[in-house]
Design an enzyme around this catalytic site. Structure first.
Site, PDB file in Angstrom:
ATOM      1  N   CYS A 189       0.893  -1.282  -0.096  1.00  0.00           N
ATOM      2  CA  CYS A 189       0.210  -0.124   0.295  1.00  0.00           C
ATOM      3  C   CYS A 189       0.787   1.605  -0.052  1.00  0.00           C
ATOM      4  O   CYS A 189       0.922   1.315   1.240  1.00  0.00           O
ATOM      5  CB  CYS A 189      -0.756   0.191   0.986  1.00  0.00           C
ATOM      6  N   LEU A 190       1.142   1.993  -1.174  1.00  0.00           N
ATOM      7  CA  LEU A 190       1.964   2.853  -0.736  1.00  0.00           C
ATOM      8  C   LEU A 190       1.591   3.777  -3.080  1.00  0.00           C
ATOM      9  O   LEU A 190       1.249   3.586  -3.405  1.00  0.00           O
ATOM     10  CB  LEU A 190       3.632   2.723  -1.597  1.00  0.00           C
TER      11      LEU A 190
END
Length: 183
Positions: free
Chosen positions: A112-113
């Site tokens: 999750c970036l």
């Protein structure tokens, strides 16, 4: 005018083939941009790049991060990068090969970036992604998690989060989930 360029390209290709060499493989714009990005990499000393399929396959490579501060100090985390031919208009697909107890990386290795999703822009590059991954390890984010349990522990009990990270990196169990040693 376009036909002249096409004819010139064909003649260059024929000349290369007549010299006994293998046929010249035309690179996609994505491959050309990736080649430039890799040549211009300015990696932190804690990060190494490798090409498991050889240097001829630039579109698939790995980055290993060894954080030198924070909760994950002393760990080694390997990420795979799959770059599409439409790069940089499409973000690379990045997965964590190392099973890790982290609020922003789930147990399947999804990351999750924001710059890998909604905030991706063609002006960003591989260097930007690697710096973003390093930032995840120095400053895990409990506000946008993939691993909600780890995020809750980080938010509510940072000391327990630290113990869980150390247990996971040492090859132990956290909440009935086994983590291979990554130190």
């Amino acid at each position: 005018m376009i036909n002249l360029f096409k004819i010139k390209g064909q003649k260059n290709e024929e000349a290369a083939n007549s010299k006994g060499g293998p046929p010249v493989k035309k690179q996609s714009p994505g491959e050309l941009r990736l080649h430039k990005d890799i040549a211009e990499l300015n990696l932190p000393k804690t990060t190494k790049i490798s090409f498991p399929n050889g240097k001829d396959d630039l579109m698939n490579f790995e980055a290993t991060l060894r954080p030198d501060e924070g909760y994950y100090l002393g760990g080694a985390f390997t990420f795979t990068f799959q770059v599409s031919p439409s790069y940089p208009h499409e973000a690379p697909k990045v997965k964590c090969k190392t099973k890790v107890y982290h609020p922003n990386i789930d147990l399947e290795g999804n990351v999750c970036l924001n710059i890998l999703r909604e905030d991706w822009k063609p002006v960003l590059n591989i260097n930007t992604i690697i710096y973003g991954l390093n930032l995840l390890f120095s400053q895990p984010n409990d506000e946008d998690p993939l691993n909600h349990e780890a995020a809750a522990v980080l938010r509510d009990n940072p000391q327990k989060f630290q113990r869980n990270v150390q247990t996971a990196m040492s090859g132990g169990y956290v909440d009935n989930t086994h983590f291979p040693r990554c130190k």
